[in-house]
Design a protein around this motif. Structure first.
Motif, PDB file in Angstrom:
ATOM      1  N   ILE A 161      11.522  15.532  43.563  1.00 47.23           N
ATOM      2  CA  ILE A 161      11.006  16.462  44.570  1.00 47.23           C
ATOM      3  C   ILE A 161      10.828  15.674  45.871  1.00 47.23           C
ATOM      4  CG2 ILE A 161       8.933  17.756  45.258  1.00 47.23           C
ATOM      5  CD1 ILE A 161       8.618  18.618  42.379  1.00 47.23           C
ATOM      6  N   PRO A 206       1.453  22.067  35.537  1.00 44.95           N
ATOM      7  CA  PRO A 206       1.393  22.174  34.065  1.00 44.95           C
ATOM      8  C   PRO A 206       1.638  20.856  33.352  1.00 44.95           C
ATOM      9  CG  PRO A 206       3.454  23.100  34.888  1.00 44.95           C
ATOM     10  CD  PRO A 206       2.603  22.798  36.089  1.00 44.95           C
ATOM     11  N   ILE A 253       4.198  12.240  42.916  1.00 44.90           N
ATOM     12  CA  ILE A 253       4.678  13.012  41.761  1.00 44.90           C
ATOM     13  C   ILE A 253       5.433  12.083  40.829  1.00 44.90           C
ATOM     14  CG2 ILE A 253       6.232  14.872  41.025  1.00 44.90           C
ATOM     15  CD1 ILE A 253       5.663  16.271  43.661  1.00 44.90           C
ATOM     16  N   CYS A 306       7.738  15.840  35.580  1.00 47.64           N
ATOM     17  CA  CYS A 306       7.776  17.175  36.205  1.00 47.64           C
ATOM     18  C   CYS A 306       8.754  18.074  35.448  1.00 47.64           C
ATOM     19  CB  CYS A 306       8.210  17.009  37.658  1.00 47.64           C
ATOM     20  SG  CYS A 306       8.735  18.540  38.442  1.00 47.64           S
ATOM     21  N   ASN A 307       8.368  19.304  35.205  1.00 45.19           N
ATOM     22  CA  ASN A 307       9.310  20.219  34.542  1.00 45.19           C
ATOM     23  C   ASN A 307       9.913  21.233  35.525  1.00 45.19           C
ATOM     24  OD1 ASN A 307       7.456  22.270  34.877  1.00 45.19           O
ATOM     25  ND2 ASN A 307       6.862  22.394  32.735  1.00 45.19           N
ATOM     26  N   ARG A 308       9.716  20.984  36.796  1.00 45.84           N
ATOM     27  CA  ARG A 308      10.305  21.816  37.867  1.00 45.84           C
ATOM     28  C   ARG A 308       9.840  23.278  37.786  1.00 45.84           C
ATOM     29  NH1 ARG A 308      14.642  21.684  35.541  1.00 45.84           N
ATOM     30  NH2 ARG A 308      13.815  20.249  34.015  1.00 45.84           N
ATOM     31  N   CYS A 309       8.564  23.448  37.565  1.00 38.14           N
ATOM     32  CA  CYS A 309       8.044  24.810  37.428  1.00 38.14           C
ATOM     33  C   CYS A 309       7.955  25.512  38.773  1.00 38.14           C
ATOM     34  CB  CYS A 309       6.675  24.786  36.748  1.00 38.14           C
ATOM     35  SG  CYS A 309       5.320  24.422  37.886  1.00 38.14           S
ATOM     36  N   CYS A 328       3.953  23.667  42.739  1.00 38.06           N
ATOM     37  CA  CYS A 328       3.521  22.868  43.888  1.00 38.06           C
ATOM     38  C   CYS A 328       4.375  23.174  45.118  1.00 38.06           C
ATOM     39  CB  CYS A 328       3.550  21.373  43.544  1.00 38.06           C
ATOM     40  SG  CYS A 328       5.183  20.763  43.070  1.00 38.06           S
TER      41      CYS A 328
HETATM   42  S1  SF4 Z   1       7.175  21.473  40.084  1.00 40.96           S
HETATM   43 FE1  SF4 Z   1       5.547  22.061  38.668  1.00 40.96          FE
HETATM   44  S2  SF4 Z   1       5.612  20.466  37.080  1.00 40.96           S
HETATM   45 FE2  SF4 Z   1       6.711  19.647  38.871  1.00 40.96          FE
HETATM   46  S3  SF4 Z   1       5.175  18.546  40.034  1.00 40.96           S
HETATM   47 FE3  SF4 Z   1       5.269  20.609  40.872  1.00 40.96          FE
HETATM   48  S4  SF4 Z   1       3.638  21.735  39.795  1.00 40.96           S
HETATM   49 FE4  SF4 Z   1       4.052  19.857  38.613  1.00 40.96          FE
END
Ligand code: SF4
Ligand code: SRM
Ligand code: SRM
Ligand code: SRM
Ligand code: SRM
Ligand code: SF4
Ligand code: SF4
Ligand code: SF4
Ligand code: SF4
Ligand code: SF4
Ligand code: SF4
Ligand code: SF4
Lengths: 353, 392, 353, 392
Positions: free
Chosen positions: B228, B254, B269, B274-277, B280
C-alpha cells in the motif's frame, strides 16, 4: 434489410465526458464534499464533481429527456447511472456544481446517497411486470424511501446501510447480502391446476424443481400432487409450470432480512439473515414494512460504533441482543431447518442472558 | 375521481414517484395507462395480474425479450401483450444525452414509453411492447447502436463498476474488461445454449461496487500485490483532521497490521499481513493507495437461492494480470463454460455444479492447482477421495 | 443364584477421600504449584494436593495393584482417573506430596499434564481390540508421547494442546474437536466378499449406510456393487456388513487434523480441520506421524500468543499462513466437497499472499 | 530372540509403555501372550486381525459386552474368543484401592488380566475373556458392586467431570447428576431398545472437562446467572504477580465487558455483556468466581462423523436449575427419548434426527419455546414453513 446482430453494446469510450477521457485511470483521490457531492482529483490536477441524485428507476421517456436537459445544461451532455440505479451528474466545471444542485432541488430531485447514508433500494419488477411476485416492488420502495428520506441526503448513520428488495424468492434484487433486505414471500402451497399441468408442463422437470421433494408425479391423473407439509412456498415449481400458482392475497407478504454485506472492508461479505418472517401486503404504503425497516435502521444507528455495518454490529452484540434491542419477536421460523442448519446453531454455553 | 386512488397516494412524499412517471407516459401511451389501471387492481386485490411466462423474441436471437401477457386482457387490452426488452448498457452506465434521447424516441415510437434505468443485472429495460412491435423496435435499436442483453439460459449482460473512469481505487480496467468480454461472447449472450444463466460482473477493487461476489457466476475483482502506497504528508493532514486514525482506522484493521505513531503522526503497514480489505484506504484516500502491481482475483459461484440456497462466489484464481486482450482470462472462461456445459443438469448454475461435483473435479477440468487462498478453512469431515494412481 | 442386575455403578460418595467428603462443593480456589501438581483450597481452609501422572491406559492388573500400593502409602487408599485417562493421586497431607512425587519418578511414572502442557492422548483400541481400525492406537500414542515428552512435564507451550487419536472414522476418540487429531483412514473401497454378503448382510441396510450413495443392490447376484468413484472409504458399510472389508496395508494410514477445541474459554468450541490427508502406517514408531505432530506443535508454540489455542492461532493468522509456516503441502483433499463445503470456501478477495 | 521385536521397541522411551503391561499380563495369562503375538503380526502386516463383530452377553442384559474373535484362531488360540466388558465406573472416576483390587482379582480369575482405565465413553474396560467366562465374570462383578455399562443401541454410560469433588468452578453437582441419571435409566442402559446409542455427559462449567459438547447427545453444562464474584484484594495480589491483567485477561475477554484500572488495581465486569466463557476466571481463580445463581445449560446433538458428518451439541435449554431429584431434567430427557424413539430411522442419532425433522418439530414435541440463545445466527435461506393456523 435484416437488422445487424451481435455487434454488442455501444463502446463506453464514446460515452465518457472529456475530463474522464483525459484522466481515465489517473484519479488520485476523492473527497466527499457534502452529502450527494463527490469530488475526484486527478494526478493531472483536474477535478471532477459528481452530483448523485435519487431515482425511482422506473422512468418515463419524458423524464429521461428532462434529465438529459439538465445534463446538457450543466455537464456538457454526459451523465451516468450507478449500480444502485441512482443518477450521477458529472460536472467538470466547479462553478456549475451549486447551480446544478439548486436546479435539481427546485425540480424535486433528491441529492444524496453518498457516504454513510441510505442510498437507493435495489429492486425488481413486482406487480408491474413479473408473473411470480409475492409483493410489489416499486410501491414498497417508494414507501420505505419516503419514510427514510432524512437519511438519504444527510450523514446521520454510523456506516453504509444498503437496502434491497426482491418480490419473490428468485431474488432478482440479489438481496441476500444486504444490510436490510425486503423479500416478498408466499405462505401457501401451490394450488395445482391439473388441466394446465397436463397441457403445459413436463412433469419430471417440475418434480425435480422442488427443493424439498414435496412434489410427486400422479401418473393415473397425468398430473402432480403436492405434499403440503413439505412445501415451503418457494415458487420454483410455478417458474417451471404455470399450473402451480401460489399467489394469494392473504398468504403473500414481506419478510425482512438483516446483516448482509458485499464489500470486504474490515469483514468478509456475508449473507443477510432472517429478522422478521412475515409482514402483510398493505398497499399503497405498507406501513408495517416501513415501520419495521425504520426501527431496525434506527436501533442500529443508535447502538453501532462508527463504521460498523449492520451485520458487523449484530455479530458484535450477538443476535440475541439484536432481537432484544429491536423488540422483534423470535419465532420458530428464525431457526434454520434447511441444509446448513446445524452451522447456525449455538454450540456453546457462552451467550448473554 | 381518479381511477387509481391507491397509486395516487404514492405521488406524495419526498422520494421520486414512479407513479408520476407512469402518469406522464400514460398521457401519451394507452399501454402505460392500462398498466397503471392493472397495477391499481393489484394494489386493491394484493395479487399480480400477469400470466405465466410466454416466449417471444426477435430474429436471430434466442433471448433479450421477456414475454408478458395480462391475465385480464379484456379489461386491460393495451397490456394484453406487454413484453420487455433487455438492452445491453454501455460499460459503467455512462451515456451521452444524445444516445439517451435516441433511445427515448425509439421507445416512444414502439413501446409504452416506460423504462428502467436499469435492470438489476445492468441492462436498460424497455418496459412493455406488443408482439408486433418487437422486431421493428429491435431494428431501430440496432440502427442507433444498441444491441440486446441476455435472458434465458445464456450469458447474461456483464456489468462493471465505474472503475478507472472515476475511481482512484480501480486496480483493473473494469469498463474495458466488461466491454471486451461482452463483445467476445456475443454468441453466448444472444443464443441460449447453456444449462442455465451465467453472469459475469467486474469490480475494480474489494469494495465491490457492483456486488459481483454476491450475484455473478464469475466475479472479477481488482486487487494488488505490492505494498500500500503511503503519502506521509497526507497522513499528517489526516492527523490534524476530525478522523481519529487510531480508533477509526488502525483499530478496525482486520489483520492488525497497522501501527500509528500519534506523536510522530506516522503510519506503518506490515504489508505481508495486510489482506487488502480496503478499510484504511477507504478512510484515508488521500494518504493511502493500492499497490502498483495490479490484477484481479477471480471468484466463482454466486447466485440467488433457487434451488439449493444462495451462494457467494469463492476464490478460484487469487491473482491474474488483466491486460488486453485478456487471453488468460478468456481461456479460463472458456474452460469453465465447457465443463459446466458438459456436466450441469438443466437449470444448474455453476456454483451448484461445483458443489455437486466437488472443487477437485472442477479444478482438474480447468487446469488449476489447489491453493489455500481458495478456502477460508479446510474440511472438518473425513470424507475425502483419492484419485487413480494416488494410492498403490 | 442369578446375579443382581440393574443396581448401577458404585456410589461415588463411598469412593471420595475424607478431605473431599468434608469439602465437597466448598472448594474456593486452586493453584498450579508446578507441572503435575495442583493445590485446591477450600472455604474451610483445607488443602488438597493432586499429583497427576501420565498413563498408558492399557493397564495390567499388576500395574493397577502397584498404583494401589502407592495410593495406600501416600493417599489413604484413594485415587482417581481423569477424563483423559491420566491418574490422579489425591494427597491431603502436604508432607506426603514430595515423597510421592519422588517415589513416582523413581518408578518411571511421568508427572505432569496440567496447565499449558501436552497431556495424555485420548485414544481407542486400534489393532488391540477392534475390527475396523485403519491404524493402531496404543502404539501411535506411545510413539507420539515419547516424542513430545518434554511438553508433558513442563510448561513450555502458549496454552493447552489436546491431542486425540481414533483408529477409524467412527472416531471413538471423539477426536473431532482436538487441537491435534490423529485419525486412522482407509484409502481403498471395500473389497466385496459376495458370499459373506449373501450369508450375513441385510442388503437394504448396507445400501442405506453409505453416506455417498456408492452402494447399489445387485439383485441377480443377491449381493451389492460399489461404485468406487463415489466411495470415500468411511467403512460404514463394513460396520453394517462383514462382507465389505476395507483394511489394506498400503491403503491404510493416518490423517492429521488441527485447530479444534471444546472449552468455551474466549472462543466457542470448534471442529478440527484437515492438516495432512495421509501418512503411512509405519510401525512400531510411526516416524512420519511423530514428525508431523511435533512440527505442528512447535510451529504453533513458536508463533502463537500466550493463551492462544491452536485453532485460535490459526484463525488469527489464516489457514493459508498455517500451511506456509508448517510447510505442509496443500492438496485437493483439503478442499471440502461434502455437504457443508461451500461454508468453508473463501468468499472474499481479502486474503494474504 | 523375542518373537515380538516390533512391540519390544515400544518399551523404550519415557512415556509408560502398554507393551510392558502386556508383558506383565502375559506372564500369567496365555490370552495376554497371544494378544501380543497377534498384535506383533498386525505391526508386521499393518492390518488388524480381528473378525467382524459377534454378539455375546450376559443374562438379562442386551449390552455391556463387546464380542471379539481372532481371524487366526489356530495361530492364536487363546484369543480365539476375546470379548470385553464395559463396566460402569463410579461418577468422576474416583476409587478406593479396595475396590480396584477387587476388580483386579475378578479379572485375573476370569479374563486376560488387561484393562483400560478407562474407555473413551468412561467405562472401565476389561479387555478380553472367552465366552464361557462371561457370566461368571459378571456374577462376581455384581457381587463386588460393579454393574455393566452400555453398548449397542442403548443409553451409554453417562460420565461427569470431577466437579464439586475437587473443582471450585463447578456450578452443578456433576457427580450426583451423573450417578442419579445412570441409576434412573438402568433399563435404557442395559437393554438396547433405542434407534441407536444415546450419550449423556455432565460438565460443571463451560470449560467442559468431559468434552460433553463434542460427544454427547445430551450435554449438561453448568453455568450461572448472577454476576461474577470479584475479590478486590485478590485482584490486587494478581496485579503484583507475573500475570498481565490487561493483556492476558481483559484484552482476551470475548465480549469486551471487562475494565481494568491499572493504577487503582481494580477490575470491573459488565455482567450483562459477559457470556460466561470462563477465561477471566480461569486466569484469576483466586479473584474471580462464578455467580451464585447456578444451574445448567442443556445442549443436544453431538456425535462423531458417521453417517452425515460430526456435530457439536447446540443449546436447547439456556438455563435449568439442577437440584435433586432433577425432576425437570428427567421429564425433558424422557420427552426426548420418546420423540427420538418414535421418529428416528435405524442408526439415526438424536442430532441427525433433529437435523432431518427441523428444530421446530423437535421443540414442539418436547414442549419448549424457540429462544434466540438456541442459535448463533438466524437462517440465511428463505425456505421456512408456516404451521396450521398461522396462515389464514
Ligand atoms: S487494507 Fe485492510 S488489512 Fe490492509 S492495512 Fe488496510 S485495513 Fe489493514
Ligand atoms: C457509484 C458506485 C459505483 C458504480 O459503478 O455505480 C460507487 C461508488 C463509490 N463507492 Fe461504492 N459505489 C457504488 C456501489 C457500491 C456497492 C454495491 C451495492 O451497494 O449494491 C457496494 C457494496 C456494498 C456492500 O458492502 O454491501 C459499495 C461499497 C463501497 C465501499 C465499502 C463500504 C464498507 O465499509 O463496507 C466503499 C468505501 C467507502 O465507502 O469508503 C465504496 C466507495 C466508493 C467510492 C468512494 C469510490 C471512489 O473512490 O470513487 C465511490 C463513491 C461512494 C459514495 O457513494 O460515497 N463503495 N459501493 C455505486 C453507487 C451506488 C449508489 O448509487 O448508491
Ligand atoms: C428484470 C429483472 C428484475 C429487475 O426488475 O431488475 C429480473 C426479472 C426476472 N427474473 Fe431475475 N431479473 C433480474 C435480475 C436478476 C438478478 C440480479 C442480477 O442479475 O444481478 C438475480 C440474482 C442473481 C442470480 O442470477 O443468481 C436474478 C435471479 C433470478 C432467478 C433465480 C436464479 C437462481 O439461479 O437462483 C430467476 C428464476 C429463473 O431463472 O427461473 C429469475 C427470473 C426472472 C424472471 C425472468 C421471472 C421468471 O421466473 O421467468 C423475471 C422477469 C420479470 C419481468 O417480467 O420482466 N431471476 N435475476 C432483472 C434483470 C434485468 C436486467 O437484465 O438488467
Ligand atoms: C482432571 C480434569 C477433569 C476430570 O474430571 O478428569 C480437569 C481438571 C481441570 N481442568 Fe480441565 N480437566 C480435564 C479435562 C479437560 C478437558 C477435556 C479434554 O481435554 O478432553 C477440557 C476441554 C479441552 C478443550 O477445550 O479442548 C478442559 C478444559 C479446561 C479449561 C479450558 C482451557 C482453555 O483455555 O481452553 C480450563 C481452564 C484453565 O485451564 O485454566 C480447565 C481447568 C481445569 C482445572 C484447573 C479446574 C479446577 O479448578 O480444578 C483442573 C486442573 C486443570 C489442569 O490440568 O491444569 N480445563 N479440561 C481433566 C484432566 C484431563 C487430563 O488428564 O489432562
Ligand atoms: C471401547 C471404545 C474405544 C476405546 O478404546 O475407548 C469404543 C469402541 C468401539 N466403538 Fe466407539 N468406542 C468408544 C467410545 C466412542 C466414542 C467416545 C465417547 O463415547 O465419548 C465415540 C464418539 C462419540 C459418539 O458417540 O458420537 C464413539 C463412536 C463410535 C461410532 C460412531 C457413532 C456415530 O454415531 O458416529 C461407532 C460405529 C457404530 O456405532 O456402529 C462406534 C463403534 C465402536 C465399536 C463397537 C466397533 C463397531 O463398529 O462395532 C468399537 C468396539 C471396539 C472393541 O472391540 O472394543 N463407536 N465411540 C469406547 C467405549 C468405551 C467405553 O464404553 O468407555
Ligand atoms: S424477484 Fe421474483 S417476482 Fe420479482 S422480478 Fe424477480 S422473478 Fe419476478
Ligand atoms: S412451492 Fe417450492 S417447495 Fe412448494 S411445491 Fe413448489 S417447488 Fe416445492
Ligand atoms: S469497486 Fe472499487 S474501483 Fe470500483 S468503484 Fe468501487 S471503490 Fe472504485
Ligand atoms: S475408532 Fe474405529 S477402529 Fe478405533 S475403536 Fe473405535 S470403531 Fe474401533
Ligand atoms: S466405505 Fe463408506 S463410502 Fe465406501 S462404499 Fe462403504 S459406506 Fe460407502
Ligand atoms: S468442567 Fe468446570 S467444573 Fe468441571 S472440572 Fe472442568 S473446570 Fe471444573
Ligand atoms: S467470563 Fe469471559 S466473557 Fe465473562 S467477563 Fe470473563 S472473559 Fe469476559
Amino acid at each position: 434489410m435484416a437488422a445487424r446482430t451481435d455487434f454488442g453494446p455501444p463502446d463506453f469510450h464514446s460515452m465518457l465526458p472529456p475530463v474522464i477521457q483525459k484522466n481515465y485511470g489517473q484519479w488520485k483521490y476523492h473527497e466527499r464534499v457534502k452529502p450527494g457531492l463527490l469530488k475526484h482529483v486527478s494526478e493531472s490536477g483536474d477535478e471532477l464533481y459528481t452530483v448523485r441524485v435519487g431515482s425511482e428507476r422506473l422512468l418515463s421517456t419524458d423524464h429521461v429527456r428532462e434529465i438529459c436537459d439538465l445534463a446538457e445544461k450543466y455537464c456538457g451532455g454526459y451523465l451516468r447511472f450507478t449500480s444502485r440505479h441512482n443518477l450521477e451528474f458529472l460536472v467538470s466545471d466547479s462553478k456549475q456544481v451549486e447551480p446544478l444542485i439548486a436546479d435539481l432541488k427546485g425540480r424535486g430531485y433528491p441529492v444524496g446517497g453518498t457516504g454513510a447514508a441510505i442510498t437507493n433500494i435495489v429492486h425488481t419488477q413486482g406487480w408491474i411486470h413479473c408473473h411470480t411476485p409475492a409483493t410489489d416492488a416499486s410501491g414498497v420502495v417508494k414507501a420505505v424511501m419516503d419514510d427514510l428520506f432524512e437519511y438519504f441526503g444527510a450523514w446521520k448513520l454510523p456506516a453504509y446501510c444498503r437496502i434491497s428488495l426482491a418480490c419473490c424468492l428468485n431474488m432478482c434484487g440479489a438481496v441476500h447480502c444486504s444490510d436490510i433486505a425486503i423479500l416478498g414471500i408466499h405462505r401457501k402451497p401451490p394450488h395445482v391446476n391439473h388441466d394446465v399441468v397436463r397441457a403445459k408442463c413436463e412433469i419430471p422437470n417440475v418434480v425435480a424443481a422442488c427443493p424439498t421433494g414435496a412434489i410427486r408425479p400422479d401418473p393415473p391423473n397425468k398430473s402432480l400432487t403436492v405434499n403440503e407439509e413439505k412445501c415451503m412456498y418457494c415458487g420454483n415449481c410455478y417458474t417451471m409450470c404455470p399450473g402451480m400458482p401460489l399467489a394469494d392475497a392473504e398468504g403473500d407478504g414481506v419478510s425482512i432480512w438483516v446483516g448482509g454485506k458485499v464489500s470486504s472492508a474490515r469483514t468478509p461479505p456475508r449473507m443477510s439473515r432472517l429478522a422478521i418472517p412475515f409482514l402483510p401486503n398493505n398497499p399503497p404504503r405498507w406501513p408495517e414494512v416501513t415501520d419495521a425497516v425504520k426501527n431496525i435502521v434506527e436501533t442500529w444507528a443508535k447502538h453501532a460504533h462508527k463504521h460498523e455495518r449492520m451485520g458487523e454490529w449484530i455479530e458484535r452484540i450477538g443476535w440475541d441482543r439484536f432481537f432484544e434491542l429491536t423488540n422483534i419477536p423470535f419465532t420458530e421460523q428464525h431457526i434454520d431447518d434447511y441444509t446448513l442448519a446445524t452451522e447456525t446453531f449455538r454450540s456453546t454455553p457462552a451467550f448473554r442472558w | 375521481m381518479s381511477d387509481t386512488p391507491l397509486l395516487d397516494e404514492l405521488e406524495n412524499g419526498p422520494w421520486p414517484s414512479f407513479v408520476t412517471d407512469m402518469k406522464e407516459a400514460a398521457e401519451k401511451k394507452p399501454a402505460a395507462r392500462d398498466l397503471m389501471r392493472q397495477l391499481e387492481l393489484s394494489y386493491k386485490e394484493r395479487v399480480g395480474h400477469w400470466k405465466h411466462g410466454g416466449i417471444v423474441g426477435v430474429k436471430g436471437y434466442g433471448g433479450g425479450v421477456i414475454g408478458r401477457y395480462s391475465d385480464q386482457p379484456a379489461e386491460f387490452p393495451n397490456v394484453a401483450e406487454f413484453h420487455t426488452f433487455r438492452v445491453n448498457q454501455p460499460s459503467g452506465w455512462f451515456y451521452t444525452t444524445k444516445v439517451l434521447r435516441q433511445l427515448c424516441d425509439v421507445w416512444d415510437k414502439h413501446g409504452s414509453g416506460l423504462t428502467n434505468f436499469h435492470g438489476a443485472t445492468g441492462d436498460i429495460i424497455l418496459l412493455g411492447a406488443p408482439t408486433s412491435e418487437l422486431q421493428p423496435t429491435f431494428d431501430e435499436l440496432s440502427s442507433i447502436g444498441f444491441d440486446l442483453g441476455g435472458s434465458g439460459s445464456d450469458l447474461r449482460t456483464p456489468s462493471a463498476c465505474v472503475g478507472p473512469a472515476r475511481c482512484e481505487y480501480a486496480c483493473i480496467d473494469t469498463l474495458d474488461i466488461c466491454n471486451d468480454i461482452t463483445r467476445t461472447y456475443q454468441e453466448q449472450l444472444h443464443r441460449p445454449q447453456f444449462p442455465y444463466k451465467f453472469k459475469i460482473k467486474v469490480s475494480g477493487c474489494p469494495n465491490d461496487c457492483v456486488a459481483a461476489i454476491a450475484r455473478s457466476d464469475l466475479s472479477i475483482i481488482g486487487t494488488w500485490k505490492s505494498h500500500i502506497r503511503i503519502d506521509a504528508e497526507a497522513v499528517k493532514q489526516y492527523a490534524g483532521s476530525s478522523l481519529d486514525i487510531q480508533t477509526e482506522v488502525v483499530d478496525l484493521c482486520p489483520t492488525h497490521c497497522m501501527k500509528y505513531d500519534a506523536v510522530a503522526k506516522t503510519l506503518a503497514i506490515d504489508d505481508a499481513e495486510c489482506n487488502r480489505c480496503m478499510h484504511c484506504i477507504n478512510l484515508m484516500p488521500k494518504a493511502l493507495r493500492p499497490g502498483v502491481e495490479r490484477g484481479a482475483t477471480l471468484l466463482v459461484g454466486a447466485k440467488a437461492p433457487i434451488v439449493q440456497g444462495a451462494l457467494l462466489s469463492w476464490v478460484l484464481v487469487p491473482f491474474m494480470k488483466m491486460e488486453p486482450p485478456y487471453t488468460e482470462l478468456k481461456a479460463l472462461i472458456e474452460k469453465i463454460f465447457d465443463w459446466w456445459d458438459e456436466n450441469a443438469k438443466m437449470r444448474e448454475r455453476l456454483g451448484e455444479l461445483i458443489k455437486r461435483e466437488g472443487m477437485g473435479d472442477f479444478l482438474r477440468a480447468v487446469g488449476l492447482k489447489p491453493v489455500p487462498q481458495m478456502i477460508m478453512r479446510p474440511r472438518a469431515n473425513p470424507y475425502f477421495f483419492w484419485r487413480d494412481g494416488e494410492v498403490k
